[in-house]
Design an enzyme around this catalytic site. Structure first.
Site, PDB file in Angstrom:
ATOM      1  N   SER A  90       0.853  -1.186   0.000  1.00 20.59           N
ATOM      2  CA  SER A  90       0.000   0.000   0.000  1.00 20.59           C
ATOM      3  C   SER A  90       0.887   1.233   0.000  1.00 20.59           C
ATOM      4  O   SER A  90       2.017   1.202   0.488  1.00 20.59           O
ATOM      5  CB  SER A  90      -0.925   0.013   1.220  1.00 20.59           C
ATOM      6  OG  SER A  90      -0.180   0.094   2.417  1.00 20.59           O
ATOM      7  N   HIS A 104      -3.480   7.544  -3.295  1.00 20.00           N
ATOM      8  CA  HIS A 104      -3.434   6.287  -2.532  1.00 20.00           C
ATOM      9  C   HIS A 104      -3.548   5.123  -3.504  1.00 20.00           C
ATOM     10  O   HIS A 104      -4.261   5.188  -4.509  1.00 20.00           O
ATOM     11  CB  HIS A 104      -4.610   6.247  -1.547  1.00 20.00           C
ATOM     12  CG  HIS A 104      -4.966   4.856  -1.097  1.00 20.00           C
ATOM     13  ND1 HIS A 104      -5.983   4.124  -1.680  1.00 20.00           N
ATOM     14  CD2 HIS A 104      -4.426   4.059  -0.151  1.00 20.00           C
ATOM     15  CE1 HIS A 104      -6.066   2.948  -1.090  1.00 20.00           C
ATOM     16  NE2 HIS A 104      -5.135   2.881  -0.166  1.00 20.00           N
ATOM     17  N   ARG A 108      -3.251  -6.393  -3.032  1.00 19.23           N
ATOM     18  CA  ARG A 108      -3.180  -7.432  -2.011  1.00 19.23           C
ATOM     19  C   ARG A 108      -3.543  -8.797  -2.607  1.00 19.23           C
ATOM     20  O   ARG A 108      -4.253  -8.878  -3.615  1.00 19.23           O
ATOM     21  CB  ARG A 108      -4.118  -7.098  -0.849  1.00 19.23           C
ATOM     22  CG  ARG A 108      -5.551  -6.850  -1.258  1.00 19.23           C
ATOM     23  CD  ARG A 108      -6.382  -6.232  -0.147  1.00 19.23           C
ATOM     24  NE  ARG A 108      -7.729  -5.909  -0.616  1.00 19.23           N
ATOM     25  CZ  ARG A 108      -8.063  -4.768  -1.206  1.00 19.23           C
ATOM     26  NH1 ARG A 108      -7.144  -3.821  -1.379  1.00 19.23           N
ATOM     27  NH2 ARG A 108      -9.300  -4.543  -1.624  1.00 19.23           N
TER      28      ARG A 108
END
Length: 298
Positions: A90, A104, A108
């Site tokens: 992240s 952002h 995952r």
């Protein structure tokens, strides 16, 4: 390599972390910290008080657990409580300059009970003083990441992003969106992994041109105060809504790493509203709601 192999995913995330940190450091002039948690494979890399970046965090983790945290099984309750292995990356950038958007991204991969696996992630943009050409570039790049994997995939993931990055208690979007996906297994492991790599490889091409174009723009106390006010919304989303934050807190990871995406400064104002026809009102009136950015801004 059709069977899910988390080691290949981890290796890609590690290479992506190195690339992102190097490229952001080249722009800013300051290097990222580097540390390793020996109990589980976590590698937080942080840049603070740089020339253009007030705070940037690029976090890598690879961990195993006997029980999948609740935040990771909300959409799949049949997986609750089962052993898991996960790899994730992240990243977040909080710039000094209010004319540079916050950005952002995360990717995952989960393997649960050695049987079930899925990818998730995406990237989104949160400007305070948006420029139409920047928003158009951001979404065109997101569409380019999706294009090889389906003609309508960008549209699907854009809507998913709009729905996820929304503050219901404020009735407003967090920013201008991007793409978002979860529980992703389409086409099997190889194709899903190729798609995830395409998303990862488009993150900085989406953001760096905007950062470089806006980083040296002049601003004053009014713009900075508005940026800090808008960062309050960012904090609200991360603490009250974001599943990734809740997952990190539930998984027993180092709290400072879990909260590394939080803005270093933020303010809240009582009963504040933007002035009529002001630049601040432009954000609320024209950008904090879902739009077909590519069609409308061309």
């Amino acid at each position: 390599m059709q069977s899910p192999d988390i080691s290949h995913v981890k290796d890609y995330f590690l290479a992506l972390q190195t690339s992102v940190c190097e490229q952001l450091s080249e722009v800013d002039g300051r290097i990222f910290s580097s540390e390793m948690n020996s109990e589980e494979y976590t590698r937080p890399r942080i840049l603070e008080e740089g020339r253009y970046l007030e705070k940037a965090a690029v976090l890598l983790s690879h961990n195993k657990g006997a029980k999948l945290p609740a935040a990771a099984s909300e959409r799949n309750p049949h997986l609750a409580g089962k052993p898991f292995e996960a790899a994730a990356i992240s990243m977040i950038v909080h710039p000094w300059n209010p004319y540079v958007p916050t950005f952002h991204a995360n990717l995952r991969f989960f393997v649960v009970d050695q049987k079930h696996w899925y990818f998730g992630g995406g990237f989104d943009l949160t400007p305070c003083y948006p420029f139409p050409e920047d928003v158009l570039h951001w979404h065109r790049t997101a569409k380019s990441a999706c294009q090889p994997f389906g003609k309508n995939l960008y549209n699907k993931l854009k809507v998913w992003c709009d729905e996820y990055f929304f503050l219901p208690h404020r009735q407003e979007s967090r920013g201008v969106g991007g793409i978002f996906f979860d529980d992703w297994t389409q086409g099997g492991f190889n194709r899903s992994f190729s798609f995830v790599k395409s998303v990862g490889d488009h993150i900085l091409p989406a953001y760096l041109p905007i950062l470089n174009k806006r980083k040296a723009m002049a601003f004053g106390s009014r713009e900075e105060e508005f940026m800090l006010y808008r960062r309050g919304r960012y904090a609200e989303f991360n603490l009250a809504i974001d599943r990734g934050t809740r997952y990190g807190l539930q998984s027993g990871r180092k709290i400072e790493s879990v909260l590394a995406s939080m803005p270093p400064r933020a303010i809240w104002k009582h009963n504040w509203s933007p002035g009529l026809n002001s630049p601040e009102a432009d954000l609320y009136n024209n950008y904090l709601k879902p739009r077909d950015w590519i069609r409308e801004l061309v």
